[in-house]
Design a protein around this motif. Structure first.
Motif, mmCIF file in Angstrom:
data_model
loop_
_atom_site.group_PDB
_atom_site.id
_atom_site.type_symbol
_atom_site.label_atom_id
_atom_site.label_comp_id
_atom_site.label_asym_id
_atom_site.label_seq_id
_atom_site.Cartn_x
_atom_site.Cartn_y
_atom_site.Cartn_z
ATOM 1 N N ARG A 1 -10.592 4.888 2.273
ATOM 2 C CA ARG A 1 -10.229 6.131 2.956
ATOM 3 C C ARG A 1 -11.013 7.325 2.419
ATOM 4 O O ARG A 1 -10.768 8.460 2.806
ATOM 5 C CB ARG A 1 -8.726 6.374 2.843
ATOM 6 C CG ARG A 1 -7.901 5.386 3.648
ATOM 7 C CD ARG A 1 -6.425 5.450 3.291
ATOM 8 N NE ARG A 1 -5.691 4.368 3.929
ATOM 9 C CZ ARG A 1 -4.886 4.512 4.970
ATOM 10 N NH1 ARG A 1 -4.716 5.707 5.510
ATOM 11 N NH2 ARG A 1 -4.251 3.472 5.479
ATOM 12 N N THR B 1 -3.820 -2.879 -4.113
ATOM 13 C CA THR B 1 -3.887 -2.585 -2.675
ATOM 14 C C THR B 1 -4.025 -1.090 -2.444
ATOM 15 O O THR B 1 -4.825 -0.641 -1.611
ATOM 16 C CB THR B 1 -2.648 -3.136 -1.954
ATOM 17 O OG1 THR B 1 -2.549 -4.540 -2.205
ATOM 18 C CG2 THR B 1 -2.725 -2.903 -0.450
ATOM 19 N N THR B 2 -3.274 -0.297 -3.187
ATOM 20 C CA THR B 2 -3.363 1.163 -3.058
ATOM 21 C C THR B 2 -4.745 1.654 -3.470
ATOM 22 O O THR B 2 -5.334 2.512 -2.801
ATOM 23 C CB THR B 2 -2.261 1.828 -3.903
ATOM 24 O OG1 THR B 2 -0.980 1.438 -3.373
ATOM 25 C CG2 THR B 2 -2.380 3.335 -3.889
ATOM 26 N N ARG C 1 -7.629 -0.008 -3.426
ATOM 27 C CA ARG C 1 -8.615 -0.396 -2.411
ATOM 28 C C ARG C 1 -8.499 0.482 -1.165
ATOM 29 O O ARG C 1 -9.512 0.922 -0.607
ATOM 30 C CB ARG C 1 -8.431 -1.870 -2.038
ATOM 31 C CG ARG C 1 -8.916 -2.842 -3.096
ATOM 32 C CD ARG C 1 -8.522 -4.268 -2.725
ATOM 33 N NE ARG C 1 -8.991 -5.244 -3.693
ATOM 34 C CZ ARG C 1 -10.057 -6.025 -3.516
ATOM 35 N NH1 ARG C 1 -10.768 -5.930 -2.417
ATOM 36 N NH2 ARG C 1 -10.414 -6.896 -4.447
ATOM 37 N N GLU C 2 -7.269 0.732 -0.724
ATOM 38 C CA GLU C 2 -7.093 1.581 0.465
ATOM 39 C C GLU C 2 -7.565 2.993 0.199
ATOM 40 O O GLU C 2 -8.155 3.631 1.077
ATOM 41 C CB GLU C 2 -5.637 1.564 0.924
ATOM 42 C CG GLU C 2 -5.294 0.320 1.705
ATOM 43 C CD GLU C 2 -4.398 0.578 2.893
ATOM 44 O OE1 GLU C 2 -4.440 1.691 3.487
ATOM 45 O OE2 GLU C 2 -3.657 -0.337 3.242
ATOM 46 N N ARG D 1 0.115 2.998 3.637
ATOM 47 C CA ARG D 1 0.528 2.424 4.912
ATOM 48 C C ARG D 1 1.852 3.018 5.389
ATOM 49 O O ARG D 1 2.895 2.824 4.782
ATOM 50 C CB ARG D 1 0.652 0.911 4.781
ATOM 51 C CG ARG D 1 0.978 0.185 6.053
ATOM 52 C CD ARG D 1 -0.180 0.067 6.976
ATOM 53 N NE ARG D 1 -1.308 -0.538 6.297
ATOM 54 C CZ ARG D 1 -2.514 -0.633 6.809
ATOM 55 N NH1 ARG D 1 -2.759 -0.202 8.019
ATOM 56 N NH2 ARG D 1 -3.504 -1.174 6.136
ATOM 57 N N GLU E 1 -2.056 9.853 2.791
ATOM 58 C CA GLU E 1 -3.430 10.319 2.995
ATOM 59 C C GLU E 1 -3.447 11.760 3.503
ATOM 60 O O GLU E 1 -4.199 12.609 2.991
ATOM 61 C CB GLU E 1 -4.167 9.410 3.977
ATOM 62 C CG GLU E 1 -5.589 9.853 4.235
ATOM 63 C CD GLU E 1 -6.356 8.922 5.166
ATOM 64 O OE1 GLU E 1 -7.583 9.070 5.247
ATOM 65 O OE2 GLU E 1 -5.731 8.048 5.800
ATOM 66 N N SER F 1 0.817 -1.215 0.000
ATOM 67 C CA SER F 1 0.000 0.000 0.000
ATOM 68 C C SER F 1 0.851 1.266 0.000
ATOM 69 O O SER F 1 1.793 1.394 0.784
ATOM 70 C CB SER F 1 -0.913 0.018 1.226
ATOM 71 O OG SER F 1 -1.573 1.267 1.311
#
Length: 198
Positions: free
Chosen positions: A152, A144-145, A147-148, A115, A120, A112
């Motif tokens: 968010r 993964t990025t 989805r995160e 992470r 963010e 990610s």
């Protein structure tokens, strides 16, 4: 990465264009380590970068590397220690992608881009609401990025032609899942039309 679109086309039904005033382009892990995988998408990724620059959309690069066993996490176990080490040529961004000195680079040590990176916070401080995801690998760091970003609260656009991974079926599986529940799919043609013909 070339794809027949068959497996994900039925879910590619949501259409929207990025808003240049509230978007950024994330170029994920276009590093020498991944050059064999990344070279086939260089025309698409450089076109995507150029389109975004022309639309005044900021470009943010990520760089995946590890400084010591302390930051290997599960990746060390999963990949049997075959990791990208900081300070090596493999960790460097590919020169062909045309990074400018003013472009931000986010350093990360897991799939990610969010992470442990303060990405963010960086985006929210600049009133960014949308991310366009490109780069490698489609089904690992890019997915993964994406989805995160979605969970968010960011609107996600995911490039179908400026992302790549090890196998076509992995690429298509990611596009299917993201189109179903997480992201608007785009490609160079859709971006060009969406940013400059509307």
């Amino acid at each position: 990465m070339a794809s027949g679109r068959g497996s994900y086309n039925q879910y590619d039904i949501r259409k929207r264009n990025p808003n240049p005033r509230t978007s950024v382009l994330l170029v994920i892990d276009m590093q020498n380590y991944f050059s064999d995988m990344a070279k086939p998408i260089l025309p698409a990724i450089t076109t995507t970068i150029d389109l975004c620059r022309r639309a005044s959309i900021p470009v943010i690069y990520t760089r995946h590397s590890h400084k010591s066993p302390a930051d290997y996490g599960m990746l060390g176990e999963w990949w049997g220690g075959e990791l990208i080490l900081d300070g090596t040529a493999e960790a460097d961004l590919m020169p062909e992608i045309g990074r400018m000195p003013t472009d931000k680079v986010v350093e990360k040590c897991t799939y990610s881009a969010f992470r442990g990176t303060r990405l963010e916070e960086y985006l929210k401080e600049r009133s960014v609401e949308e991310v366009i995801v490109s780069g490698v690998m489609t089904n690992l760091c890019c997915e993964t990025t994406a989805r995160e970003a979605f969970v968010r609260g960011f609107r996600v656009f995911f490039s179908a032609d400026a992302t790549a991974t090890a196998k076509p079926q992995m690429h298509d599986a990611t596009l299917l899942n993201l189109a179903y529940g997480f992201a608007y799919l785009v490609d160079c043609d859709r971006l060009r039309k969406g940013l400059f013909e509307n």
